[in-house]
Design an enzyme around this catalytic site. Structure first.
Site, PDB file in Angstrom:
ATOM      1  N   ASP A  59       0.857  -1.180   0.000  1.00 19.37           N
ATOM      2  CA  ASP A  59       0.000   0.000   0.000  1.00 19.37           C
ATOM      3  C   ASP A  59       0.895   1.233   0.000  1.00 19.37           C
ATOM      4  O   ASP A  59       2.110   1.138   0.208  1.00 19.37           O
ATOM      5  CB  ASP A  59      -0.894  -0.011   1.244  1.00 19.37           C
ATOM      6  CG  ASP A  59      -2.017   1.028   1.212  1.00 19.37           C
ATOM      7  OD1 ASP A  59      -2.276   1.586   0.126  1.00 19.37           O
ATOM      8  OD2 ASP A  59      -2.627   1.273   2.271  1.00 19.37           O
TER       9      ASP A  59
ATOM     10  N   TYR B 145      -4.989   4.473   0.480  1.00 24.17           N
ATOM     11  CA  TYR B 145      -6.043   3.596  -0.044  1.00 24.17           C
ATOM     12  C   TYR B 145      -5.646   2.984  -1.387  1.00 24.17           C
ATOM     13  O   TYR B 145      -6.445   2.958  -2.326  1.00 24.17           O
ATOM     14  CB  TYR B 145      -7.374   4.341  -0.156  1.00 24.17           C
ATOM     15  CG  TYR B 145      -7.771   5.108   1.077  1.00 24.17           C
ATOM     16  CD1 TYR B 145      -7.497   4.617   2.353  1.00 24.17           C
ATOM     17  CD2 TYR B 145      -8.427   6.327   0.980  1.00 24.17           C
ATOM     18  CE1 TYR B 145      -7.865   5.319   3.493  1.00 24.17           C
ATOM     19  CE2 TYR B 145      -8.799   7.036   2.125  1.00 24.17           C
ATOM     20  CZ  TYR B 145      -8.512   6.526   3.372  1.00 24.17           C
ATOM     21  OH  TYR B 145      -8.868   7.234   4.497  1.00 24.17           O
ATOM     22  N   HIS B 146      -4.398   2.466  -1.456  1.00 27.82           N
ATOM     23  CA  HIS B 146      -3.900   1.850  -2.686  1.00 27.82           C
ATOM     24  C   HIS B 146      -3.405   0.427  -2.444  1.00 27.82           C
ATOM     25  O   HIS B 146      -2.288   0.079  -2.832  1.00 27.82           O
ATOM     26  CB  HIS B 146      -2.750   2.688  -3.265  1.00 27.82           C
ATOM     27  CG  HIS B 146      -3.105   4.092  -3.583  1.00 27.82           C
ATOM     28  ND1 HIS B 146      -2.159   5.091  -3.724  1.00 27.82           N
ATOM     29  CD2 HIS B 146      -4.308   4.699  -3.798  1.00 27.82           C
ATOM     30  CE1 HIS B 146      -2.756   6.234  -4.003  1.00 27.82           C
ATOM     31  NE2 HIS B 146      -4.059   6.018  -4.046  1.00 27.82           N
ATOM     32  N   PRO B 147      -4.190  -0.447  -1.826  1.00 30.42           N
ATOM     33  CA  PRO B 147      -3.706  -1.807  -1.594  1.00 30.42           C
ATOM     34  C   PRO B 147      -3.577  -2.577  -2.914  1.00 30.42           C
ATOM     35  O   PRO B 147      -4.357  -2.392  -3.841  1.00 30.42           O
ATOM     36  CB  PRO B 147      -4.782  -2.425  -0.704  1.00 30.42           C
ATOM     37  CG  PRO B 147      -6.031  -1.660  -1.031  1.00 30.42           C
ATOM     38  CD  PRO B 147      -5.568  -0.254  -1.317  1.00 30.42           C
TER      39      PRO B 147
END
Length: 549
Positions: free
Chosen positions: A304, A478-480
């Site tokens: 992330d 919020y970039h998994p």
């Protein structure tokens, strides 16, 4: 013989796709465009409504249980034991319906790393044609409208804000004064530098994957959207033939005549694979699940982006704080509802930067989002009075986490453990983020506007003090991604091969951000949609597109 199973639901389709998110919508569109029938499974409901469709309302849907799965991490030991929220879209359009609408392709060297790690054909020459195919690029409102690097007739509209607030251009100017270049198109020939930010917004509306792809696909008559919870993928021997779903309290089977494709997100994709018997064998047995394929990479390699908000008071009352009250929000909302214009028609991320933390780094490893308001990304709290901020964080953390089952019940949330900041290099990179940001805001361009530093505050100067600020205030961007990594079929930790086929079984593929070998620079919605576009050509057996660079 097939095992005893629930009754069949919709008529069999050529393909069953699990997840109507960024990649799933793009894939459904391209498969139906080619004349194939598709059943698309989505647990979430409708994306119709102003909280989703109005760009300026972006902080609302990710905080609403109606639209968000409500995931959070386990207590993170290197961040003072905090649980960080992990929003994922539970709605038509998936996370493209609740995200910040920022459009970033990533850096060409990101994809070279993918190819070098075993994802043959996923270098930049192999992905650029799909980025171009998916977009209609509208250029800068005051500049070029065409570019050899950009697409002109794709379903996804890519636009730029008008940067009416002077602080947007001030941020770009300050970045140049601090010694970095300007870039007129970070998604084109040159990512490094400061310039205008791009967004998936069109005619004042969020242009999600649902608006761009799913609604046109429905017109083909070949797409059936089924609302239900995918419980497991069904196999005959080691070949996937369908999906068991729970719909309206009743179990049903949806069959695929050709293949099943999982596009359920970096969190739900590994969860569903494990529920279906694909994953680390010992972990599956602990939950009473019989392994079909022992793939230890399922749920591993979780990554992330983290970021902090560097906030300053504004000496002039020109920020969005003017509208950060009930009356102001009402005025913005009414204008948007009536005309699709005004502040509600922008996500307010209209300028940005991509820089290298040091000259020793090959390509940018720090990203900036600038916002003319001092506020949390989720909108839950704002500084009192006028202010502005930069979201800043490292792009390529070496920390890795896991997604694991907590139960064999498909309704149970998985265990998410990112292990944020567990690698020593992360701390040095984050300190560089803080110090470079202070250098930018200290430039002459900001002199008329810059008040005192709200966060972290001028008193925090030493490495130890900055590390404490990071532990207490770093938040997920919020970039998994990465939890079902793509690689060579011989790689024991790879989950899918370069054609996105799940290794060890047949008739099953994965197409979403979980397949990323390593996280890309910037926001991940663009690369996720590209994955759906490219997956379609793999599935259809077409000659893969390549660009001459």
């Amino acid at each position: 013989m097939r095992p005893i199973e629930p009754p069949r639901g919709a008529a069999p389709a050529d393909y069953v796709i699990i997840g109507a998110g960024s990649a799933g919508c793009a894939l459904a569109y391209r498969l139906t465009e080619a004349g194939r029938s598709v059943t698309l499974i989505e647990f979430g409901g409708s994306d119709i409504g102003p909280f989703i469709q109005m760009p300026g309302a972006l902080s609302y849907p990710m905080n609403m249980s109606r639209y968000d799965w409500g995931f959070s991490s386990q207590p993170e030991p290197h961040l003072d034991g905090r649980r960080l929220v992990t929003p994922r879209g539970k709605v038509i359009g998936g996370s493209s319906s609740i995200n910040g609408m920022v459009f970033v392709r990533g850096n060409p060297m990101d994809y070279q790393h993918w190819a070098d790690s075993g994802a043959a054909g996923w270098d930049y020459a192999g992905v650029l044609p799909y980025f171009k195919r998916m977009e209609t690029w509208h250029g800068d409102p005051t500049g070029a409208k065409t570019s050899p690097w950009r697409g002109t007739d794709g379903p996804l509209h890519i636009t730029r804000g008008k940067r009416k607030n002077p602080l947007f251009n001030t941020f770009i100017q300050a970045g140049q004064q601090a010694g970095w270049p300007r870039t007129d198109d970070y998604n084109g020939e040159q990512q490094e530098g400061f310039g205008p930010m791009e967004a998936t917004i069109w005619k004042g509306r969020r242009w999600s994957a649902a608006n761009a792809y799913l609604r046109p696909a429905k017109k083909s008559g070949l797409l059936t959207v089924v609302h239900g919870l995918a419980q497991r993928i069904l196999f005959q021997g080691n070949r996937a033939y369908g999906v068991e779903i729970l719909r309206k309290g009743r179990a049903e089977v949806l069959e695929a005549k050709r293949e099943v494709v999982v596009s359920a997100s970096t969190i739900n994709t590994p969860k569903l694979l494990m529920l279906s018997g694909i994953g680390p064998a010992d972990h599956l047995r602990q939950h009473g699940i019989t392994p079909i394929a022992d793939r230890p990479g399922v749920g591993a390699n979780l990554q992330d982006h983290l970021e902090v908000y560097m906030q300053y008071k504004s000496l002039k009352p020109i920020t969005l704080y003017t509208y950060y009250n009930l009356l102001g929000k009402g005025r913005v909302g009414v204008e948007w509802l009536l005309q699709k214009t005004g502040l509600g028609a922008s996500n307010q991320f209209e300028s940005c930067g991509f820089i290298r933390s040091s000259d020793a780094v090959d390509y940018p490893d720090i990203q900036y989002h600038f916002l003319p308001l001092a506020v949390r990304y989720d909108g839950k709290s704002a500084a009192k009075g006028h202010g502005f901020q930069a979201h800043v964080g490292p792009m390529r953390s070496k920390s890795r986490g896991t997604v694991r089952l907590t139960s064999a019940d498909a309704a149970a949330a998985p265990e998410i453990r990112f292990n944020y900041m567990s690698h020593q290099d992360d701390w040095a990179e984050f300190r560089a983020c803080v110090r470079h940001t202070r250098r930018i805001f200290d430039q002459p361009a900001f002199a008329p506007y810059r008040g005192e530093e709200i966060q972290p505050g001028d008193v925090l100067q030493t490495d130890e003090q900055i590390d404490g600020f990071i532990r207490e205030h770093a938040e997920s961007a919020y970039h998994p991604c990465g939890s079902a990594r793509m690689g060579a079929a011989s790689d024991p930790m790879a989950v899918v091969d370069p054609e996105l086929r799940v290794i060890g079984v047949e008739g099953l593929r994965v197409a979403d951000s979980s397949i990323f070998p390593r996280i890309t620079n910037g926001n991940l919605n663009g690369p996720s949609i590209m994955t759906g576009e490219k997956a379609a050509d793999h599935i259809l057996g077409r000659q893969m597109l390549r660009e001459t660079l």
